[in-house]
Every structure is written in C-alpha cells, then in structure tokens.
Enzyme design. Sequence first.
Site, PDB file in Angstrom:
ATOM      1  N   GLY A  58       0.842  -1.182   0.000  1.00  0.00           N
ATOM      2  CA  GLY A  58       0.000   0.000   0.000  1.00  0.00           C
ATOM      3  C   GLY A  58       0.876   1.230   0.000  1.00  0.00           C
ATOM      4  CB  ALA A  95       2.709 -12.026   4.392  1.00  0.00           C
ATOM      5  CB  CYS A 105      -8.820   5.983   9.926  1.00  0.00           C
ATOM      6  SG  CYS A 105      -8.473   6.787   8.360  1.00  0.00           S
ATOM      7  CB  CYS A 135      -4.580  16.050   7.183  1.00  0.00           C
ATOM      8  SG  CYS A 135      -5.993  15.101   6.561  1.00  0.00           S
TER       9      CYS A 135
END
Length: 428
Positions: free
Chosen positions: A10, A78, A159, A353
């Site tokens: 990512g 993984a 988040c 941000c």
Amino acid sequence: MAEVVVIGAGLSGTLMAYELLPQLGKDDRLSVISQGALYHFVPSNPWVAVGWRRRDEIEIDLEKVMKRKNIRLLVQGAKRVYPTENRVELGDGTSVGYDYLVVATGPELAFDEIPGLGPQGHTQSVCHVDHASHAREAFDRLAANPGPVVIGAVQGASCFGPAYEFLFILETELRRRKLRDQVPMTFVTSEPYIGHLGLDGVGDTKGLLESEMRAKHVKWITNARVNAVEAGKMLVEELAEDGSVRKTHELPFAYSMMLPAFRGVEAVRGIDGLTNPRGFVVVDKHQRNPAFPNIFAVGVCVAIPPIGATAVPVGVPKTGFMIESMVTATAMNIGALLKGREPTTQPTWNAICLADFGDSGVAFLAQPQIPPRNVNWSAKGEWVHYAKVAFEKYFLRKMRRGESEPFYERFVLDKLNIAKIKEVRTGT
C-alpha cells in the site's frame, strides 16, 4: 548479500520499497510481498464512492513498476511471519527468508466486531477501492430512492478524516443532484467531540467542523458506541464522560457508511514480543521492534497508544505525512545496519492533512502529530478541495514512475507552503 523484505504494497509498503533501493548494496536483494499486483490510492476512495472517479483512474500496476526498478514482487500475500526463523510464509505455502524485514501491511478491518457492520452486512466502507465501488452502487440506489443517511466511525476507530470527507462529499453530490432536501444526515462518531480526529483536535478543527455541519444541516452524535446494525437501522448508545449510557438511539437509514476499528493483520497478530494485544507492531524511536531488532514497521500497522482516556475507545490516526517520516527513517536505519552502523534516524511524526469536502475542505498542520505541539494550525477554504485534486494527480504520476520522494512534504510544503500561509494569517 542481504535479503531485505517488505510485507505490504500500500502507501507505506510501496514508498518503503522505493526509498530502500538507494540504501542497498549491489549484491543485496529487495522483495515486496503483496496481496495482488494492483496499488490503489486510498484517499481517492470517497470520490469513487460517489462516482467522481473510476477505480482504474486511481490504480497502478505495481508489477510493471517493480520490475523496472529491479524489485522482486511476490503477489501471494503473507500468511505468517516467523521471527525466530527469519522467514515469512506466503499464501501459497512457500516461504521467503530475510535478513531485515519491514512490516507495512496496513490494518485488518474489524467489521466482525459489531453485528451487521460492513459491506458484508448493512453499511458501506471507503477503506478499500472494492468497498468504494460497492458503496457507489449503494449510492445509486439512494439517489433513486432517497432517505436518511448515517455516516461516521465506530468505537475503536483510528481513522476519522475519511468519515468527515465522505460525509461532506456525499452532501455536495446530493445538493448537485437536487436531492439534499430529501436526505436527513446524521454523523455518528466515537470521538468525544466533533473534530477530535483521534488527535485531541488540531488547531480549531472542532469549531471548523461543527460550523460546517451546522451550515449543512447535519446532526451529530459523539461518544457513540454502535451496538449493532440491522437492515435500515443502527442501534447506538451515546455515553457520558464517566462511561455510563447517557442516551440510546435507533437511527433509521437508507444508506450508511461507517469506518470500522482496525487491528493487526493475521500474519503478525499474536506473536509475543512483536505485536501488542490488538496485533499492532511495537516499535522503538527508530521504527525497530525491541524484541526482534531485524524487524521494522511503518504505517497503520504500528502500535501507537491513544492520546488520552475517552468514554468510548478512540485510536490515533497515521496520516500520510507521518507515514512518510516513518518510511524515510526506516530506510536510513536499515541502510546504516547494512553498512555495519547502528540506527540513529528518528521519524518526525508530523501531520499534514488535506480533507476534501467536495467543494471546500479543511487543512491542518500538526508538528508533531502527538500533542503538545510546536505548530497546531487548521484552516478551511475552497482551495483545500483543489489542492487535494492536484495532489492526487501529482502523487499518482510520481508513483507510476516509481519515484521515491517525500510526496506530502514536497507537495504540501513546497507547492502550497502551509507554513507560510500560517505566518501570513497569524502574523507570527
């Protein structure tokens, strides 16, 4: 020859691979383990969910980029890390050995912790492009048959920015379609107050976001604990500061997008000394795990304690700029180890941000991200929306070229120069 392995492709994993390359010797090998070969730009997911972007516009074929940069890409994913054996078991049963490992997996989305939550239940998500595409289909149904909307983030979420973004992006699109008057909107969040963001606010994010909600006729519930989601109904408890139940709500909805809590991925969760009880990787000031010093971690998978006690559990976000600082420090520290030196580089953990609201937005700058801060600034304006659009194009262009640089820092500070904006606005 050293084997350096990165788990995850990512934002943090891909940037990690790009920044590691200059640190490696000519005989060292770099491998990236990924679930598939496609990268997608997560900050654009709210736009996908309302049809402002197609998924192919925000995706990158990593196989081509990694091959060009001589990075081995393993797309089996993984399955499990075995730190005492210095190996990673892959999804197909094979294994990869390592001298140095960087865990950059991002989180596992804990939808299952609340009955009925998530795309497999009754709410939408913008955490992944697959979810955002599914949310777009649900939005089309809402547009055809308008009704109440519930947006927000559940207990344990870390988040919050994308929840606020999607709330206002959805509101903007409804206004453009002349449907807003038919869609009551409620924001439900585990935060103790609007604009907390898991950071105890940045600048006046509380005032800015509350003002925006009042102006857009959005109701809100804070200190919210979502107990269950049923078809068309969300069961919420609103807690007092002492943790007692202050009020209960049964919220009807025709459409809902709720961000879930995160936990560490199964590949590392439950490994004694490596992760905390929630499955996030424990690191020191150099992004290095104390129990297994050849393992580093960057990004959302890193364990960071909450800012402070809250009535409802609230996590700490890992913003793009903060992640970049982790990546750069880790690359330099692994480079030092490869040259026989001890790690000395520490990440800044600053936060920058740009939160898009569809036709305006809020920007904030926190240096460092965790208070108390040297810089604690936020601002609102139409310019934030256009800056976010420009950054998306800039970032994707650079990523497709495989260029390694601190994207957020260069774009936001050099092009927008938020620090100078602050000086002008405050006279400091």
